[in-house]
Structures are given as C-alpha cells and as structure tokens.
Motif scaffolding. Structure first.
Motif, PDB file in Angstrom:
ATOM      1  N   ARG A 196       0.693  -1.040  -0.245  1.00 50.73           N
ATOM      2  CA  ARG A 196      -0.027   0.253   0.295  1.00 50.73           C
ATOM      3  C   ARG A 196       0.973   1.233   0.126  1.00 50.73           C
ATOM      4  O   ARG A 196       0.161   2.127   0.121  1.00 50.73           O
ATOM      5  N   ILE A 197       2.268   1.257   0.354  1.00 54.01           N
ATOM      6  CA  ILE A 197       2.701   2.561  -0.109  1.00 54.01           C
ATOM      7  C   ILE A 197       3.745   2.749  -1.327  1.00 54.01           C
ATOM      8  O   ILE A 197       4.041   1.665  -2.152  1.00 54.01           O
ATOM      9  N   GLU A 198       3.363   4.036  -1.438  1.00 56.47           N
ATOM     10  CA  GLU A 198       3.401   4.601  -2.808  1.00 56.47           C
ATOM     11  C   GLU A 198       4.693   5.711  -2.862  1.00 56.47           C
ATOM     12  O   GLU A 198       5.386   6.110  -2.167  1.00 56.47           O
ATOM     13  N   LEU A 199       6.196   5.012  -2.910  1.00 56.28           N
ATOM     14  CA  LEU A 199       7.435   4.993  -3.625  1.00 56.28           C
ATOM     15  C   LEU A 199       8.028   5.379  -4.725  1.00 56.28           C
ATOM     16  O   LEU A 199       8.169   4.229  -5.229  1.00 56.28           O
ATOM     17  N   SER A 200       8.780   6.502  -5.180  1.00 57.76           N
ATOM     18  CA  SER A 200       9.861   5.847  -6.533  1.00 57.76           C
ATOM     19  C   SER A 200      10.719   5.347  -6.333  1.00 57.76           C
ATOM     20  O   SER A 200      11.465   4.655  -5.364  1.00 57.76           O
ATOM     21  N   LYS A 201      11.183   4.597  -7.960  1.00 58.46           N
ATOM     22  CA  LYS A 201      12.561   3.852  -7.156  1.00 58.46           C
ATOM     23  C   LYS A 201      14.051   4.675  -6.302  1.00 58.46           C
ATOM     24  O   LYS A 201      14.406   4.004  -5.560  1.00 58.46           O
ATOM     25  N   ALA A 256       9.580  18.570  10.929  1.00 55.71           N
ATOM     26  CA  ALA A 256      10.281  19.157   9.958  1.00 55.71           C
ATOM     27  C   ALA A 256       9.444  18.259   8.735  1.00 55.71           C
ATOM     28  O   ALA A 256       9.693  19.022   7.511  1.00 55.71           O
ATOM     29  N   ALA A 257       9.184  17.466   8.992  1.00 52.82           N
ATOM     30  CA  ALA A 257       7.915  16.775   8.258  1.00 52.82           C
ATOM     31  C   ALA A 257       7.369  17.926   7.622  1.00 52.82           C
ATOM     32  O   ALA A 257       7.003  17.639   6.257  1.00 52.82           O
ATOM     33  N   LEU A 258       6.067  17.982   8.066  1.00 52.55           N
ATOM     34  CA  LEU A 258       5.585  19.132   7.870  1.00 52.55           C
ATOM     35  C   LEU A 258       5.645  20.125   7.159  1.00 52.55           C
ATOM     36  O   LEU A 258       5.141  20.565   5.941  1.00 52.55           O
ATOM     37  N   PHE A 259       6.699  21.286   7.602  1.00 51.95           N
ATOM     38  CA  PHE A 259       7.894  22.002   7.027  1.00 51.95           C
ATOM     39  C   PHE A 259       7.992  21.779   6.042  1.00 51.95           C
ATOM     40  O   PHE A 259       7.640  22.542   4.748  1.00 51.95           O
ATOM     41  N   GLU A 260       8.707  20.452   5.248  1.00 54.06           N
ATOM     42  CA  GLU A 260       9.128  20.411   3.952  1.00 54.06           C
ATOM     43  C   GLU A 260       8.276  20.077   2.839  1.00 54.06           C
ATOM     44  O   GLU A 260       8.578  20.108   1.970  1.00 54.06           O
ATOM     45  N   ASN A 261       7.167  19.739   3.084  1.00 54.83           N
ATOM     46  CA  ASN A 261       5.753  19.413   3.138  1.00 54.83           C
ATOM     47  C   ASN A 261       4.649  20.828   2.554  1.00 54.83           C
ATOM     48  O   ASN A 261       3.615  20.555   2.265  1.00 54.83           O
ATOM     49  N   GLY A 262       5.041  22.084   3.129  1.00 54.92           N
ATOM     50  CA  GLY A 262       3.900  22.792   3.443  1.00 54.92           C
ATOM     51  C   GLY A 262       2.925  22.816   4.371  1.00 54.92           C
ATOM     52  O   GLY A 262       1.968  23.313   4.679  1.00 54.92           O
ATOM     53  N   PHE A 263       2.561  21.603   4.775  1.00 56.17           N
ATOM     54  CA  PHE A 263       1.930  22.050   5.928  1.00 56.17           C
ATOM     55  C   PHE A 263       2.004  22.679   7.883  1.00 56.17           C
ATOM     56  O   PHE A 263       3.502  22.462   7.673  1.00 56.17           O
ATOM     57  N   LYS A 264       0.943  23.145   8.297  1.00 61.62           N
ATOM     58  CA  LYS A 264       0.836  23.739   9.019  1.00 61.62           C
ATOM     59  C   LYS A 264       1.386  23.143  10.530  1.00 61.62           C
ATOM     60  O   LYS A 264       0.925  24.087  11.052  1.00 61.62           O
ATOM     61  N   LYS A 265       0.342  22.025  10.243  1.00 62.14           N
ATOM     62  CA  LYS A 265      -0.619  21.512  11.494  1.00 62.14           C
ATOM     63  C   LYS A 265      -0.659  20.423  11.667  1.00 62.14           C
ATOM     64  O   LYS A 265      -0.283  19.560  11.262  1.00 62.14           O
ATOM     65  N   SER A 303      -1.440  13.487   5.573  1.00 60.95           N
ATOM     66  CA  SER A 303      -1.822  14.073   4.397  1.00 60.95           C
ATOM     67  C   SER A 303      -0.258  14.032   3.846  1.00 60.95           C
ATOM     68  O   SER A 303       0.121  13.418   2.813  1.00 60.95           O
ATOM     69  N   LEU A 304       0.387  13.781   5.025  1.00 61.62           N
ATOM     70  CA  LEU A 304       2.371  13.044   4.246  1.00 61.62           C
ATOM     71  C   LEU A 304       2.273  12.557   3.053  1.00 61.62           C
ATOM     72  O   LEU A 304       1.397  11.343   3.454  1.00 61.62           O
ATOM     73  N   PRO A 305       3.221  12.771   2.075  1.00 62.39           N
ATOM     74  CA  PRO A 305       3.360  11.161   0.992  1.00 62.39           C
ATOM     75  C   PRO A 305       3.749  10.269   2.224  1.00 62.39           C
ATOM     76  O   PRO A 305       4.961  10.504   3.171  1.00 62.39           O
TER      77      PRO A 305
END
Length: 458
Positions: free
Chosen positions: A147-152, A408-417, A423-425
């Motif tokens: 169920r996890i979607e990642l590129s090569k 840090a992960a939220l900042f990287e992806n433009g999320f604030k809460k 909703s993170l990839p």
C-alpha cells in the motif's frame, strides 16, 4: 580552484544572529551551533565499536567524534601553514587561519551525527530491513508495503540507508525550530561535511559516489551547496577539497583508536601490535626506542606512545597527499583516500589488524545481534502503527514520535498543523520513522523497544 567558493560563509537562509559584540566569524558561529545541538549530545550513548558498553574507558560515538575533531583541526593548521599550499592557492595564511581549521573542526565533530544506534551495524540493519520490506511482500509483516507508494530513488534511500545521508538531513532539516533549515550552517561547513555528494546511483569506483550520501528529501539542498561551493565538474558532482581531510581525520582516529580499545580490553598486547608494524622502517625505529621502556605501567606507556606516533605519521601522509595532489582534488580527478596513498601501506596494515583482532570478537557480534532485534522490532512497530487503517493506532504512534521530527516533515511539505500528518506522502511518513529510530541512543532504543514489546512498563 576557487577557494572563495570553497570557503563560502553564506547560509541556506540569511543569518539572523546578532553580530554586535560577537567577534566570531561565520564558521566559528557554526561551531557553536553544532556543539550545542541535541543531536551532538546524543552521540555520547551511541556505539563506536562496542554496543551497550558500560566501560567508560571505551570510545563512544561522541568521544570518537571529539578526537576526529582534534585531528581535523590539526590537519587544517598544518595545511594553512604549508608554503606549497599557499603558493598553489594564492591564499594568505592570515586570511584563512580562522577559516579552514574551523571548517574542519565543524565537519569532523558532526561527521557521524547521523549514525543510528549500534554503530555501522545499525546502518546495515535498517538497509537490510527495507530490502526485505520492499522486495518480499509475501511475509505477513511486510504486507503493508503493497500500500506504500514510493519512486525507485525514494525506495533506494531506505535500502541504501547510510549515516552520512542521515547526518546531512539532521544538519539541514531535523534540528528544527520554526523553519525547515535545520542548524542553517554555512555552505563551507556543509560542503566539507559531504563525504558522498550523491543523491543518485551508487558507483563504488569513485569516492564521491561510493554511497548514497544524500537522500531525495535533501537533494535540493545538495544542489544549493554544489552551486555555491562550485563543486560541479561536467555533469558530475565532486567532493569539497576539505572533505578529503575530514575523511582522513576520521580514518586516522578509528584505525588507531580501535586498536587501542582492543588493547584496553585485554584482547592482545603491545607485542602483538608491534609484529605487524616492524616492516615499516620509520615505525620499526620508533618501536625499537619504545622497547627500552620498562617497569610498572610500561606496557600501556608503550601503547600510548605508539598511538601518538602512528597518528603523527598518518597526519603527515594526509597533508603531503592533500597538498601535492591539490589540483587533482579540486578538479575531481583524485580518487584515493589521502592516508591510503602510501607506498608503505600503513593504513592497510592497521585496517587488516582491526578486521582480524577486533570486529570478529564474540562480545561485539553478540551485542550487534541484540541491536538487530531492537531496530527491527522498532521498525516493525512504527511502520505497522503509522500505516495502520485504524486512526486510533496512527494517533498513538504519532504521539510517541518526537514533535520536532514531525514538525520538520510537515515544514518540508508545506503543512502547518500536526493534524496534517496523515496527508504526508508515504515517503515522508517512512522518513519520520527512520529519523526517529536512527536518532535514538543505544540505551533509549533498548528501553523503548522493551516498553513497546511489553517487556517493561516503566
């Protein structure tokens, strides 16, 4: 050979530090940032060679890094006082005396800041785990990977997990306050730290691409450093020249000090070490002098003096090769470790001795396998919970992870809460799990695993 670019004191984000009354330059400010970093403190209980050791006389990852820092600083001082180096670079000693040695101090202190618990074996455990995770979906515990979607390339960040790449992430992203720039170090310090400036395919023929030294999450930061430090040659990224000296300082310390640790453990004596070195004329002469030492404490005295001598010799080899091959280093054409470019093969002899007399010891291997169980267990728990279809499990797992890592992960992806975590990839959800586990100390990882597995409750 643009040393103004190599010694670039600009930062990823324009500095906001108060400079009035502060006589430090930007590289000296970098040192303050890393020395006060929580990630630096956590190295005090991370394995150098001996996992979960209670012996205070044996090196931890922090004491090793402090010694590497001391050697790196010495290498920097020797280089800036070398007449041939000054002639080749057209630099003046007074202009670089507080630049090059300080950059090397910084890079050397944090060179292992991304190493997971249980040392280099911990790196292998994480990489091997994800190799099975992505390629063996038939195992019950790995069904989630369907169920996890990642590129090569994203998958390879985990199957090729490396402490150098994790360290780059720690420095540039994870020591987070209220933005996504981490410690916001200078380009010069970050360039010297980058042992493997590579976010693409691994090519072991070349030092710069020997490992995946930068994750996809930091590929944009790597590009900024390459551009600002002028580290591009044709279509390839090349090493920062000072990264060669940082690498030399690390190798000198672990080769010599691992031998001393084994000696302190009582696994061999001075005469055993002496036997492997008598074929090198200069070392043979030193050993002959040391053999005159006698009386109470003579064995350890000889070992300490031999250690000092070996470090001095390896430092000379490193500086000689750095200065004499400077053009090839700056062009990205020199492809050897500085201390290995030696007709006497001193580093090879030391490396072989450690490989035979230290690493295979049952005490080390038994505790490394304990580390395997702990890291594998933690990955099992957090991947199952974070990717659970039940929001109750997801909520509890997220609540156990360091808030700064999630931020840090939220900042990287433009999320604030914090509530945006779901909703993170998928790549960043896995990234947060590995950030959390790789940042643990040996003892914390052990205790955390025991609590999650029900072996202890407090």
């Amino acid at each position: 050979m643009d040393w103004n670019k190599y010694l670039n004191s600009q930062r990823l984000r324009s500095t906001e530090r108060e400079k009035k009354g502060d006589s430090r330059n930007e590289f000296e400010s970098d040192f303050g940032r890393v020395i006060f970093s929580p990630a630096t403190r956590r190295m005090h209980d991370k394995t150098q060679v001996f996992p979960l050791t209670l012996d205070d006389n044996i090196h931890s990852r922090l004491t090793h890094s402090m010694e590497v820092m001391a050697i790196g600083h010495s290498l920097g001082l020797r280089v800036v006082e070398d007449k041939l180096f000054l002639h080749k670079t057209n630099l003046k000693k007074q202009d670089i005396h507080r630049n090059i040695p300080v950059i090397l101090k910084n890079a050397c202190l944090v060179h292992d800041i991304g190493n997971p618990p249980f040392g280099h074996f911990g790196e292998s455990v994480i990489a091997n785990y994800f190799e099975r995770f992505f390629n063996n979906n038939k195992e019950d515990k790995f069904h989630i990977s369907n169920r996890i979607e990642l590129s090569k390339l994203e998958k390879e960040d985990f199957t090729n997990f490396d402490g150098n790449a994790q360290g780059f992430r720690v420095l540039t992203k994870l020591q987070v306050l209220n933005d996504a720039h981490g410690l916001n170090l200078t380009y010069g310090t970050l360039g010297a730290f980058l042992k493997y400036p590579n976010s693409g395919q691994i090519d072991k023929k070349y030092l710069a691409t020997k490992k995946r030294g930068v994750f996809q999450s930091e590929a944009d930061v790597l590009k900024k450093i390459i551009d600002n430090c002028d580290l591009k040659s044709a279509d390839e990224f090349k090493r920062h020249p000072l990264a060669f000296l940082m690498e030399a300082a690390d190798s000198i310390c672990y080769l010599v000090m691992d031998i001393e640790d084994g000696f302190n453990k009582g696994w061999y004596g001075f005469d055993d070490v002496k036997k492997i070195l008598v074929g090198i004329p200069k070392v043979k002469k030193k050993i002959k002098d040391l053999d005159k030492t006698s009386g109470l404490g003579s064995e350890i005295t000889k070992m300490v003096k031999l250690r000092i001598f070996l470090i001095s010799e390896l430092v000379k080899i490193a500086v000689y090769n750095f200065v004499n091959h400077l053009e090839g280093i700056c062009e990205g054409e020199y492809n050897k470790e500085l201390i290995d470019d030696d007709p006497n093969g001193l580093s090879d002899i030391l490396r072989e001795f450690v490989g035979v007399n230290v690493f295979p010891k049952r005490e080390i291997q038994q505790l490394e396998l304990t580390g395997h169980s702990i890291i594998t267990g933690l990955l099992d728990f957090y991947i199952e919970f974070i990717f659970s279809e039940s929001k109750h499990y997801r909520k509890r797992a997220i609540g156990m992870i360091s808030g700064s890592l999630i931020r840090a992960a939220l900042f990287e992806n433009g999320f604030k809460k914090r509530s945006d975590f779901d909703s993170l990839p998928d790549y960043y959800k896995l990234r947060v799990i590995v950030d959390f586990i790789s940042g643990m100390t040996d003892q914390f990882a052990l205790q955390h695993y025991q609590k999650l597995s029900g072996q202890k409750i407090s």
